[in-house]
Design a protein around this motif. Structure first.
Motif, PDB file in Angstrom:
ATOM      1  N   GLU A   1       0.841  -1.207   0.000  1.00  0.00           N
ATOM      2  CA  GLU A   1       0.000   0.000   0.000  1.00  0.00           C
ATOM      3  C   GLU A   1       0.875   1.255   0.000  1.00  0.00           C
ATOM      4  OE1 GLU A   1      -3.338   1.888   2.954  1.00  0.00           O
ATOM      5  OE2 GLU A   1      -2.937  -0.257   3.115  1.00  0.00           O
ATOM      6  N   ARG A   2       1.942   1.244   0.822  1.00  0.00           N
ATOM      7  CA  ARG A   2       2.828   2.411   0.878  1.00  0.00           C
ATOM      8  C   ARG A   2       3.596   2.577  -0.433  1.00  0.00           C
ATOM      9  NH1 ARG A   2       6.815   2.655   5.832  1.00  0.00           N
ATOM     10  NH2 ARG A   2       8.016   1.202   4.562  1.00  0.00           N
ATOM     11  N   LEU A   3       3.994   1.460  -1.031  1.00  0.00           N
ATOM     12  CA  LEU A   3       4.695   1.533  -2.320  1.00  0.00           C
ATOM     13  C   LEU A   3       3.790   2.188  -3.369  1.00  0.00           C
ATOM     14  CD1 LEU A   3       7.238   0.704  -3.948  1.00  0.00           C
ATOM     15  CD2 LEU A   3       6.105  -1.473  -4.422  1.00  0.00           C
TER      16      LEU A   3
ATOM     17  N   ILE B   1       7.083   9.746   1.381  1.00  0.00           N
ATOM     18  CA  ILE B   1       7.186   8.779   0.279  1.00  0.00           C
ATOM     19  C   ILE B   1       8.581   8.154   0.329  1.00  0.00           C
ATOM     20  CG2 ILE B   1       5.460   9.921  -1.152  1.00  0.00           C
ATOM     21  CD1 ILE B   1       7.717  11.023  -2.868  1.00  0.00           C
ATOM     22  N   LYS B   2       8.617   6.871  -0.007  1.00  0.00           N
ATOM     23  CA  LYS B   2       9.878   6.130   0.145  1.00  0.00           C
ATOM     24  C   LYS B   2      10.531   6.015  -1.224  1.00  0.00           C
ATOM     25  CE  LYS B   2      11.537   1.999   2.584  1.00  0.00           C
ATOM     26  NZ  LYS B   2      12.599   2.619   3.389  1.00  0.00           N
ATOM     27  N   VAL B   3      11.363   7.008  -1.542  1.00  0.00           N
ATOM     28  CA  VAL B   3      12.077   7.022  -2.822  1.00  0.00           C
ATOM     29  C   VAL B   3      13.573   7.131  -2.550  1.00  0.00           C
ATOM     30  CG1 VAL B   3      10.182   7.949  -4.210  1.00  0.00           C
ATOM     31  CG2 VAL B   3      11.733   9.531  -3.081  1.00  0.00           C
TER      32      VAL B   3
ATOM     33  N   ASN C   1      15.607  10.405  -1.576  1.00  0.00           N
ATOM     34  CA  ASN C   1      15.512  10.937  -0.206  1.00  0.00           C
ATOM     35  C   ASN C   1      16.676  10.487   0.668  1.00  0.00           C
ATOM     36  OD1 ASN C   1      13.087  12.121  -0.758  1.00  0.00           O
ATOM     37  ND2 ASN C   1      11.837  10.736   0.472  1.00  0.00           N
ATOM     38  N   TYR C   2      17.268   9.362   0.317  1.00  0.00           N
ATOM     39  CA  TYR C   2      18.210   8.714   1.237  1.00  0.00           C
ATOM     40  C   TYR C   2      19.590   9.352   1.265  1.00  0.00           C
ATOM     41  CZ  TYR C   2      14.643   5.691   2.821  1.00  0.00           C
ATOM     42  OH  TYR C   2      13.505   5.256   3.442  1.00  0.00           O
ATOM     43  N   ASN C   3      19.806  10.354   0.401  1.00  0.00           N
ATOM     44  CA  ASN C   3      21.081  11.070   0.512  1.00  0.00           C
ATOM     45  C   ASN C   3      21.122  11.931   1.769  1.00  0.00           C
ATOM     46  OD1 ASN C   3      22.840  10.279  -1.598  1.00  0.00           O
ATOM     47  ND2 ASN C   3      21.311  11.057  -3.014  1.00  0.00           N
TER      48      ASN C   3
ATOM     49  N   SER D   1      12.982  14.099  14.534  1.00  0.00           N
ATOM     50  CA  SER D   1      12.317  13.508  13.368  1.00  0.00           C
ATOM     51  C   SER D   1      12.525  11.991  13.397  1.00  0.00           C
ATOM     52  CB  SER D   1      12.840  14.153  12.085  1.00  0.00           C
ATOM     53  OG  SER D   1      12.186  13.613  10.964  1.00  0.00           O
ATOM     54  N   GLU D   2      13.538  11.500  12.714  1.00  0.00           N
ATOM     55  CA  GLU D   2      13.779  10.055  12.669  1.00  0.00           C
ATOM     56  C   GLU D   2      15.244   9.804  12.369  1.00  0.00           C
ATOM     57  OE1 GLU D   2      11.476   8.282   9.481  1.00  0.00           O
ATOM     58  OE2 GLU D   2      12.113   9.800   8.054  1.00  0.00           O
ATOM     59  N   THR D   3      15.616   8.546  12.221  1.00  0.00           N
ATOM     60  CA  THR D   3      16.986   8.214  11.835  1.00  0.00           C
ATOM     61  C   THR D   3      16.981   7.992  10.312  1.00  0.00           C
ATOM     62  OG1 THR D   3      16.979   5.786  11.879  1.00  0.00           O
ATOM     63  CG2 THR D   3      17.078   6.894  14.017  1.00  0.00           C
TER      64      THR D   3
ATOM     65  N   GLU E   1       5.910   7.246   7.157  1.00  0.00           N
ATOM     66  CA  GLU E   1       4.813   6.623   7.912  1.00  0.00           C
ATOM     67  C   GLU E   1       5.166   5.146   8.089  1.00  0.00           C
ATOM     68  OE1 GLU E   1       0.915   7.501   6.480  1.00  0.00           O
ATOM     69  OE2 GLU E   1       1.185   9.661   6.746  1.00  0.00           O
ATOM     70  N   SER E   2       5.946   4.920   9.120  1.00  0.00           N
ATOM     71  CA  SER E   2       6.570   3.609   9.335  1.00  0.00           C
ATOM     72  C   SER E   2       5.565   2.541   9.744  1.00  0.00           C
ATOM     73  CB  SER E   2       7.641   3.774  10.422  1.00  0.00           C
ATOM     74  OG  SER E   2       7.866   2.565  11.107  1.00  0.00           O
ATOM     75  N   ILE E   3       5.713   1.389   9.150  1.00  0.00           N
ATOM     76  CA  ILE E   3       4.847   0.242   9.470  1.00  0.00           C
ATOM     77  C   ILE E   3       5.245  -0.345  10.830  1.00  0.00           C
ATOM     78  CG2 ILE E   3       4.275  -2.104   8.676  1.00  0.00           C
ATOM     79  CD1 ILE E   3       4.721  -0.706   5.756  1.00  0.00           C
ATOM     80  N   THR E   4       6.526  -0.319  11.148  1.00  0.00           N
ATOM     81  CA  THR E   4       6.966  -0.823  12.457  1.00  0.00           C
ATOM     82  C   THR E   4       6.504   0.107  13.570  1.00  0.00           C
ATOM     83  OG1 THR E   4       8.938  -1.510  11.257  1.00  0.00           O
ATOM     84  CG2 THR E   4       8.950  -1.871  13.622  1.00  0.00           C
ATOM     85  N   ARG E   5       6.543   1.414  13.309  1.00  0.00           N
ATOM     86  CA  ARG E   5       6.044   2.387  14.297  1.00  0.00           C
ATOM     87  C   ARG E   5       4.571   2.089  14.592  1.00  0.00           C
ATOM     88  NH1 ARG E   5       3.119   6.965  13.765  1.00  0.00           N
ATOM     89  NH2 ARG E   5       3.576   8.865  14.963  1.00  0.00           N
TER      90      ARG E   5
ATOM     91  N   GLY F   1      12.154  -0.168  12.860  1.00  0.00           N
ATOM     92  CA  GLY F   1      11.938  -0.192  11.417  1.00  0.00           C
ATOM     93  C   GLY F   1      12.003  -1.633  10.950  1.00  0.00           C
ATOM     94  N   SER F   2      11.513  -1.886   9.759  1.00  0.00           N
ATOM     95  CA  SER F   2      11.509  -3.270   9.249  1.00  0.00           C
ATOM     96  C   SER F   2      12.920  -3.840   9.240  1.00  0.00           C
ATOM     97  CB  SER F   2      10.949  -3.316   7.824  1.00  0.00           C
ATOM     98  OG  SER F   2       9.676  -2.750   7.792  1.00  0.00           O
ATOM     99  N   GLY F   3      13.887  -3.037   8.775  1.00  0.00           N
ATOM    100  CA  GLY F   3      15.259  -3.516   8.687  1.00  0.00           C
ATOM    101  C   GLY F   3      15.933  -3.549  10.049  1.00  0.00           C
TER     102      GLY F   3
HETATM  103  C1  LIG Z   1      13.618   6.914   6.716  1.00  0.00           C
HETATM  104  C2  LIG Z   1      12.918   5.747   7.326  1.00  0.00           C
HETATM  105  N1  LIG Z   1      12.172   5.952   8.415  1.00  0.00           N
HETATM  106  C3  LIG Z   1      11.522   4.935   9.010  1.00  0.00           C
HETATM  107  C4  LIG Z   1      11.616   3.643   8.522  1.00  0.00           C
HETATM  108  C5  LIG Z   1      10.859   2.539   9.165  1.00  0.00           C
HETATM  109  O1  LIG Z   1       9.779   2.206   8.331  1.00  0.00           O
HETATM  110  P1  LIG Z   1       9.168   0.766   8.359  1.00  0.00           P
HETATM  111  O2  LIG Z   1       8.826   0.494   9.772  1.00  0.00           O
HETATM  112  O3  LIG Z   1       7.924   0.881   7.536  1.00  0.00           O
HETATM  113  O4  LIG Z   1      10.157  -0.160   7.820  1.00  0.00           O
HETATM  114  C6  LIG Z   1      12.401   3.394   7.397  1.00  0.00           C
HETATM  115  C7  LIG Z   1      12.541   2.039   6.861  1.00  0.00           C
HETATM  116  O5  LIG Z   1      11.955   1.723   5.876  1.00  0.00           O
HETATM  117  C8  LIG Z   1      13.052   4.473   6.772  1.00  0.00           C
HETATM  118  O6  LIG Z   1      13.800   4.275   5.684  1.00  0.00           O
END
Ligand SMILES: Cc1ncc(COP(=O)(O)O)c(C=O)c1O
Length: 311
Positions: A60-62, A155-157, A160-162, A189-191, A215-219, A254-256
């Motif tokens: 759904e997030r993808l 959005i997870k693109v 953003n990760y730079n 904010s977050e890591t 919007e983290s799924i693990t959160r 987080g998932s990872g």
């Molecule tokens: C920037 C960022 N924040 C939070 C999370 C945690 O998200 P999730 O719990 O959906 O994996 C991730 C991992 O995907 C992430 O890359």
């Protein structure tokens, strides 16, 4: 550590690891036009199975990421789940693994190209991370979290990760195991790859979605388990930097990363500097949930080998 997997999935077909390639002129490579998800698969010993945790929510997030990025027609859920099952079975993965599901703008278009679309999946066995047991020491970054109206963290693109990469490189150079970014207004904010929870007076606190987080799924999982299974109150709100130092415990999720205890922030010890009791309870509930030990949460698991046992 095992080497690379034998097979990858590219555009719905199994290919050898070395053949999972894209061209250097793709907008995905040139401009970071690539939406993705990182998921985990867990061994289900009772069923001799491997199941993926909260696959529906990741898909759904993808789709949301692709929608905001205005991607052209992209693969549907059934197609992606089918390709994932084929990949897992092709690589004979029955234990814990990490899965990366990526959808990108292919071809050789310019910055506003929205297609053609390419997609691929990697599924790689992954062993338990010692940081989950031992915890980490984190810094607050001097880099600012990217903002919703510039490069939306919601959005997870890949582009953003730079932001996370810069903060991670700095923290590594300074000898820390992790890093927390603040928003432009100075709130937690977050890591670079996980969300943050604090424990104060026995309650959980976590930054609000509007504080430039994914919007983290693990959160969401931790909030649900804390409130429904553990009877722990949890609040989602903006958090000031110094509340990090005032917390008795903290962890990232987080998932990872799964649930990693934070032992200190900027070298200031949290509590007695060891993994705290609330963090341990959250970890226990989380690992029960991902491994199928919570009967009420089995709908979160999608089996990869035997579709008969699904849901
Ligand atoms: C920037 C960022 N924040 C939070 C999370 C945690 O998200 P999730 O719990 O959906 O994996 C991730 C991992 O995907 C992430 O890359």
């Amino acid at each position: 550590m095992a080497g690379p997997p034998k097979l990858m999935s590219l555009n719905g077909r199994l290919v050898a690891f070395d053949d999972a390639r894209i061209h250097m002129l793709t907008p995905a490579f040139k401009y970071g036009a690539c939406a993705f998800e990182g998921l985990r698969g867990y061994r289900d010993a009772a069923r001799d199975e491997m199941h993926v945790f909260r696959l529906a929510e990741h898909l759904e997030r993808l789709h949301f990421s692709m929608h905001v990025m205005r991607f052209d027609d992209h693969p549907g859920d059934a197609e992606m789940i089918g390709a994932l099952r084929e990949l897992v079975q092709g690589n004979d993965i029955r234990g814990d693994c990490h899965i990366r599901l990526m959808v990108w703008v292919d071809g050789d278009g310019e910055q506003t190209a929205t297609g053609p679309i390419g997609w691929g999946i990697a599924a790689i066995p992954r062993e338990a991370d010692p940081r989950v047991r031992e915890g980490i020491h984190v810094a607050v970054s001097s880099w600012t979290r990217i903002a919703d109206n510039a490069m939306p963290p919601r959005i997870k693109v890949t582009a953003n990760y730079n932001n996370g990469r810069l903060s991670g490189l700095q923290a590594k150079a300074d000898g820390y195991g992790g890093v927390i970014l603040l928003t432009a207004s100075g709130h937690v904010s977050e890591t670079p790859g996980a969300c943050v929870f604090l424990v104060r007076e026995g309650r959980l606190l976590t930054p609000a979605h509007a504080d430039d987080i994914l919007e983290s799924i693990t959160r969401a999982t931790v909030l649900d388990l804390a409130r429904q299974e553990l009877g722990i109150e949890a609040e989602e709100r903006s958090i000031a930097r110094t509340e990090l130092y005032a917390a008795q415990e903290a962890f990232l999720c987080g998932s990872g990363n799964e649930i990693q205890p934070i032992l200190s922030v900027d070298r200031l010890k949290l509590g007695d500097g060891t993994v705290g009791p609330v963090t341990r309870r959250v970890q226990q509930a989380y690992f029960d949930a991902v491994r199928g030990g919570l009967p009420g949460r089995r709908s979160w698991l999608t089996p990869m080998w035997n579709t008969e046992t699904a849901r």
